[in-house]
Design a protein around this motif. Structure first.
Motif, PDB file in Angstrom:
ATOM      1  N   ILE A   1      33.757  35.042  45.789  1.00 27.83           N
ATOM      2  CA  ILE A   1      34.046  34.561  47.084  1.00 27.83           C
ATOM      3  C   ILE A   1      34.862  33.106  46.973  1.00 27.83           C
ATOM      4  O   ILE A   1      35.722  32.631  47.520  1.00 27.83           O
ATOM      5  CB  ILE A   1      32.829  34.531  47.948  1.00 27.83           C
ATOM      6  CG1 ILE A   1      32.436  35.887  48.308  1.00 27.83           C
ATOM      7  CG2 ILE A   1      33.266  33.640  49.347  1.00 27.83           C
ATOM      8  CD1 ILE A   1      31.096  36.188  49.045  1.00 27.83           C
ATOM      9  N   VAL A   2      34.157  32.423  46.067  1.00 26.96           N
ATOM     10  CA  VAL A   2      34.737  30.889  45.865  1.00 26.96           C
ATOM     11  C   VAL A   2      35.716  31.088  45.099  1.00 26.96           C
ATOM     12  O   VAL A   2      36.787  30.353  45.444  1.00 26.96           O
ATOM     13  CB  VAL A   2      33.481  30.342  44.996  1.00 26.96           C
ATOM     14  CG1 VAL A   2      34.252  28.754  44.510  1.00 26.96           C
ATOM     15  CG2 VAL A   2      32.331  30.015  45.789  1.00 26.96           C
TER      16      VAL A   2
ATOM     17  N   MET B   1      28.928  37.743  43.284  1.00 30.74           N
ATOM     18  CA  MET B   1      29.585  38.165  44.458  1.00 30.74           C
ATOM     19  C   MET B   1      29.871  36.608  44.933  1.00 30.74           C
ATOM     20  O   MET B   1      30.917  36.490  45.236  1.00 30.74           O
ATOM     21  CB  MET B   1      28.463  38.814  45.467  1.00 30.74           C
ATOM     22  CG  MET B   1      29.077  38.599  46.869  1.00 30.74           C
ATOM     23  SD  MET B   1      30.281  40.410  46.906  1.00 30.74           S
ATOM     24  CE  MET B   1      30.566  40.287  48.589  1.00 30.74           C
ATOM     25  N   GLU B   2      29.085  35.890  44.704  1.00 31.57           N
ATOM     26  CA  GLU B   2      29.292  34.552  45.450  1.00 31.57           C
ATOM     27  C   GLU B   2      30.390  33.747  44.619  1.00 31.57           C
ATOM     28  O   GLU B   2      31.120  33.318  45.033  1.00 31.57           O
ATOM     29  CB  GLU B   2      28.164  33.514  45.234  1.00 31.57           C
ATOM     30  CG  GLU B   2      28.297  32.117  45.844  1.00 31.57           C
ATOM     31  CD  GLU B   2      26.900  31.248  45.825  1.00 31.57           C
ATOM     32  OE1 GLU B   2      26.934  30.063  45.568  1.00 31.57           O
ATOM     33  OE2 GLU B   2      25.981  31.981  46.166  1.00 31.57           O
ATOM     34  N   ASN B   3      30.710  33.933  43.226  1.00 32.05           N
ATOM     35  CA  ASN B   3      31.388  33.627  42.437  1.00 32.05           C
ATOM     36  C   ASN B   3      32.850  33.968  42.816  1.00 32.05           C
ATOM     37  O   ASN B   3      33.942  33.353  42.789  1.00 32.05           O
ATOM     38  CB  ASN B   3      31.296  33.697  41.076  1.00 32.05           C
ATOM     39  CG  ASN B   3      30.113  32.771  40.299  1.00 32.05           C
ATOM     40  OD1 ASN B   3      29.903  31.818  40.847  1.00 32.05           O
ATOM     41  ND2 ASN B   3      29.686  33.253  39.265  1.00 32.05           N
TER      42      ASN B   3
ATOM     43  N   GLU C   1      30.253  29.355  59.416  1.00 29.44           N
ATOM     44  CA  GLU C   1      29.063  28.973  59.042  1.00 29.44           C
ATOM     45  C   GLU C   1      28.063  28.656  60.256  1.00 29.44           C
ATOM     46  O   GLU C   1      26.917  28.885  60.218  1.00 29.44           O
ATOM     47  CB  GLU C   1      29.070  27.838  58.054  1.00 29.44           C
ATOM     48  CG  GLU C   1      27.721  27.261  57.660  1.00 29.44           C
ATOM     49  CD  GLU C   1      27.782  25.900  56.788  1.00 29.44           C
ATOM     50  OE1 GLU C   1      26.886  25.537  56.042  1.00 29.44           O
ATOM     51  OE2 GLU C   1      28.721  25.020  56.775  1.00 29.44           O
TER      52      GLU C   1
END
Length: 54
Positions: free
Chosen positions: A5-6, A1-3, A32
Motif C-alpha cells: 500500500i505504501v 500488505m502494508e508495504n 483516515e
C-alpha cells in the motif's frame, strides 16, 4: 500488505502535480478520519448492545 500500500501510494504521488498531491493527501486524511469514526461508532454500538443484554 502494508508495504504494498505504501509503495502504491508513493507511485501515485510521484505521478501527480504538486497541487494534486495536496488534494490526494487531503483525501487520505479524510479516509483516515472516516475509518476512525466508523471504528468508534462500532465500538459504541457494541457497548450499548452488551449493556442492553446484561
Amino acid at each position: 500488505m502494508e508495504n504494498m500500500i505504501v509503495k502504491e501510494t508513493m507511485d501515485i504521488l510521484k505521478r501527480l502535480t504538486p497541487a494534486n498531491q495536496s488534494y490526494f493527501m487531503t483525501l487520505v486524511r479524510l479516509a483516515e478520519v472516516a475509518e476512525n469514526g466508523v471504528k468508534k461508532e462500532s465500538m459504541s454500538n457494541s457497548r450499548k448492545s452488551s449493556k442492553q443484554t446484561a
